[in-house]
Write a protein that holds these residues in place. Sequence first.
Motif, PDB file in Angstrom:
ATOM      1  N   THR A 117       0.529  -1.439   0.175  1.00  0.00           N
ATOM      2  CA  THR A 117       0.255  -0.024   0.132  1.00  0.00           C
ATOM      3  C   THR A 117       0.739   1.348   0.114  1.00  0.00           C
ATOM      4  OG1 THR A 117      -1.760  -0.741   1.183  1.00  0.00           O
ATOM      5  CG2 THR A 117      -2.148   1.130   1.692  1.00  0.00           C
ATOM      6  N   ALA A 118       1.706   1.621   0.829  1.00  0.00           N
ATOM      7  CA  ALA A 118       2.773   2.580   0.809  1.00  0.00           C
ATOM      8  C   ALA A 118       3.318   2.891   0.099  1.00  0.00           C
ATOM      9  CB  ALA A 118       3.837   2.502   1.880  1.00  0.00           C
ATOM     10  N   GLU A 119       3.947   1.751  -1.112  1.00  0.00           N
ATOM     11  CA  GLU A 119       4.458   2.077  -2.352  1.00  0.00           C
ATOM     12  C   GLU A 119       3.593   2.454  -3.459  1.00  0.00           C
ATOM     13  OE1 GLU A 119       7.061  -0.854  -5.919  1.00  0.00           O
ATOM     14  OE2 GLU A 119       7.096  -1.661  -4.063  1.00  0.00           O
ATOM     15  N   GLN A 120       2.573   1.678  -3.118  1.00  0.00           N
ATOM     16  CA  GLN A 120       1.211   2.171  -4.737  1.00  0.00           C
ATOM     17  C   GLN A 120       0.916   3.699  -4.025  1.00  0.00           C
ATOM     18  OE1 GLN A 120      -2.397  -0.053  -4.535  1.00  0.00           O
ATOM     19  NE2 GLN A 120      -1.489  -1.579  -3.587  1.00  0.00           N
ATOM     20  N   ALA A 121       1.133   4.073  -2.897  1.00  0.00           N
ATOM     21  CA  ALA A 121       0.387   5.470  -2.203  1.00  0.00           C
ATOM     22  C   ALA A 121       1.517   6.431  -2.798  1.00  0.00           C
ATOM     23  CB  ALA A 121       0.028   5.823  -1.146  1.00  0.00           C
ATOM     24  N   ALA A 122       2.635   5.778  -3.057  1.00  0.00           N
ATOM     25  CA  ALA A 122       3.700   6.711  -3.307  1.00  0.00           C
ATOM     26  C   ALA A 122       3.868   7.975  -4.711  1.00  0.00           C
ATOM     27  CB  ALA A 122       5.224   6.053  -2.644  1.00  0.00           C
ATOM     28  N   TYR A 123       3.630   5.805  -5.140  1.00  0.00           N
ATOM     29  CA  TYR A 123       3.578   6.704  -6.768  1.00  0.00           C
ATOM     30  C   TYR A 123       1.908   7.415  -6.926  1.00  0.00           C
ATOM     31  CZ  TYR A 123       2.384   5.115 -12.121  1.00  0.00           C
ATOM     32  OH  TYR A 123       2.288   4.993 -12.687  1.00  0.00           O
ATOM     33  N   TRP A 124       1.155   7.154  -6.453  1.00  0.00           N
ATOM     34  CA  TRP A 124       0.336   7.730  -6.516  1.00  0.00           C
ATOM     35  C   TRP A 124       0.062  10.185  -6.663  1.00  0.00           C
ATOM     36  CZ3 TRP A 124      -1.742   6.405 -10.691  1.00  0.00           C
ATOM     37  CH2 TRP A 124      -2.233   5.139 -10.725  1.00  0.00           C
ATOM     38  N   ALA A 125       0.711   9.575  -5.781  1.00  0.00           N
ATOM     39  CA  ALA A 125       1.385  10.816  -5.081  1.00  0.00           C
ATOM     40  C   ALA A 125       2.300  11.590  -5.398  1.00  0.00           C
ATOM     41  CB  ALA A 125       1.851  10.657  -3.692  1.00  0.00           C
ATOM     42  N   GLU A 126       3.361  10.531  -6.352  1.00  0.00           N
ATOM     43  CA  GLU A 126       3.908  11.564  -7.144  1.00  0.00           C
ATOM     44  C   GLU A 126       3.227  12.105  -8.844  1.00  0.00           C
ATOM     45  OE1 GLU A 126       8.136  10.379  -9.941  1.00  0.00           O
ATOM     46  OE2 GLU A 126       7.550   8.872  -8.237  1.00  0.00           O
ATOM     47  N   ARG A 127       2.450  10.858  -9.251  1.00  0.00           N
ATOM     48  CA  ARG A 127       1.730  11.696  -9.841  1.00  0.00           C
ATOM     49  C   ARG A 127       0.860  12.875  -9.950  1.00  0.00           C
ATOM     50  NH1 ARG A 127       4.940   7.901 -10.402  1.00  0.00           N
ATOM     51  NH2 ARG A 127       5.566   7.288 -12.201  1.00  0.00           N
ATOM     52  N   ILE A 128       0.481  13.075  -8.336  1.00  0.00           N
ATOM     53  CA  ILE A 128      -0.615  14.638  -8.337  1.00  0.00           C
ATOM     54  C   ILE A 128       0.642  15.412  -7.747  1.00  0.00           C
ATOM     55  CG2 ILE A 128      -1.899  15.106  -6.753  1.00  0.00           C
ATOM     56  CD1 ILE A 128      -2.751  12.267  -6.420  1.00  0.00           C
ATOM     57  N   THR A 129       0.735  14.983  -7.423  1.00  0.00           N
ATOM     58  CA  THR A 129       2.351  16.110  -7.122  1.00  0.00           C
ATOM     59  C   THR A 129       2.165  16.909  -9.072  1.00  0.00           C
ATOM     60  OG1 THR A 129       2.773  15.221  -5.014  1.00  0.00           O
ATOM     61  CG2 THR A 129       3.916  16.787  -6.052  1.00  0.00           C
ATOM     62  N   ALA A 130       3.021  15.501  -9.591  1.00  0.00           N
ATOM     63  CA  ALA A 130       3.504  16.475 -10.975  1.00  0.00           C
ATOM     64  C   ALA A 130       2.301  16.881 -11.352  1.00  0.00           C
ATOM     65  CB  ALA A 130       4.074  14.845 -12.099  1.00  0.00           C
ATOM     66  N   ALA A 131       1.239  16.458 -11.563  1.00  0.00           N
ATOM     67  CA  ALA A 131       0.113  17.332 -12.454  1.00  0.00           C
ATOM     68  C   ALA A 131      -0.434  18.844 -11.825  1.00  0.00           C
ATOM     69  CB  ALA A 131      -0.753  16.657 -12.318  1.00  0.00           C
ATOM     70  N   GLY A 132      -0.257  19.109 -10.713  1.00  0.00           N
ATOM     71  CA  GLY A 132      -0.296  20.763 -10.146  1.00  0.00           C
ATOM     72  C   GLY A 132      -0.143  20.925  -8.785  1.00  0.00           C
ATOM     73  N   PRO A 133      -0.826  22.553  -8.068  1.00  0.00           N
ATOM     74  CA  PRO A 133      -0.926  21.736  -6.896  1.00  0.00           C
ATOM     75  C   PRO A 133      -1.341  20.699  -5.803  1.00  0.00           C
ATOM     76  CG  PRO A 133      -2.834  23.645  -8.379  1.00  0.00           C
ATOM     77  CD  PRO A 133      -1.613  22.948  -8.808  1.00  0.00           C
ATOM     78  N   PRO A 134      -1.520  20.535  -4.542  1.00  0.00           N
ATOM     79  CA  PRO A 134      -2.515  20.287  -3.795  1.00  0.00           C
ATOM     80  C   PRO A 134      -3.837  20.081  -4.226  1.00  0.00           C
ATOM     81  CG  PRO A 134      -0.388  21.296  -2.722  1.00  0.00           C
ATOM     82  CD  PRO A 134      -0.239  21.839  -3.883  1.00  0.00           C
ATOM     83  N   PRO A 135      -3.672  19.203  -3.477  1.00  0.00           N
ATOM     84  CA  PRO A 135      -5.821  18.957  -4.428  1.00  0.00           C
ATOM     85  C   PRO A 135      -6.454  19.300  -3.569  1.00  0.00           C
ATOM     86  CG  PRO A 135      -4.709  16.596  -3.671  1.00  0.00           C
ATOM     87  CD  PRO A 135      -3.726  17.740  -3.936  1.00  0.00           C
TER      88      PRO A 135
END
Length: 232
Positions: free
Chosen positions: A42-60
Amino acid sequence: MEFGNEVPRRTFDGILPDGWQERTLRIDPLHHPGLADGVVGTAEQAAYWAERITAAGPPPAAVLAYCSAVGLASALVEALPGPDVPLIVLDPAPAHPEAPQELLEELVQAMDESAEVPAITGLPASEALALGSSSLLSVVVACSSGLDEDILVELTGGQRAWLSFTLTAAEPAQTPPAPAYVLLSEGLDWPGSGQVYRVGVTAEELFRAPVVKELLTGLLATGRKEEACLPS
């Protein structure tokens, strides 16, 4: 977070505040790369998606999730940089230990009702995924003889990813999910943390009921549970 393989599919489209659809970044947890071929924590999955969210723009403004995605969504919120992002979950239901077995039986028997389903409950997650994947492939081979092996493997990719995700979601969490707000349909309960709202609709109505849209609009507008309430 929305699972794209559900039938019928649940989507936040019908209950997001007006104008928010185009501001929404959708994540299908089953699209994590490599999920079909190995168990990903779960931690690895979360880190992957967090990186893509951060790259997409400001925090949600918030993270929205439902059902068995609650654990991953909670880990995602923790992995996002910057100030705390509120987690809003609808009908959260962390997977129980028997969920992977039940899913495997459903997937196999949907293709061949007479096929034997191996027992995977209690096995290490990686071993359970390997055994379940082999079972799925054997059923596809029996139903689609003559097809190239690479095609047959690809045909089971979505099923294997679903089983892999469920195996991870069914493992006891080191840190219990910690949503800020929990919206529950009739007959459900949530023993964990967070401000709970019982919206008085069925599970089928939860993703299209006007009362849910109004409540969600208030939660997203204020970001503070003391100012969010059910409409009278």
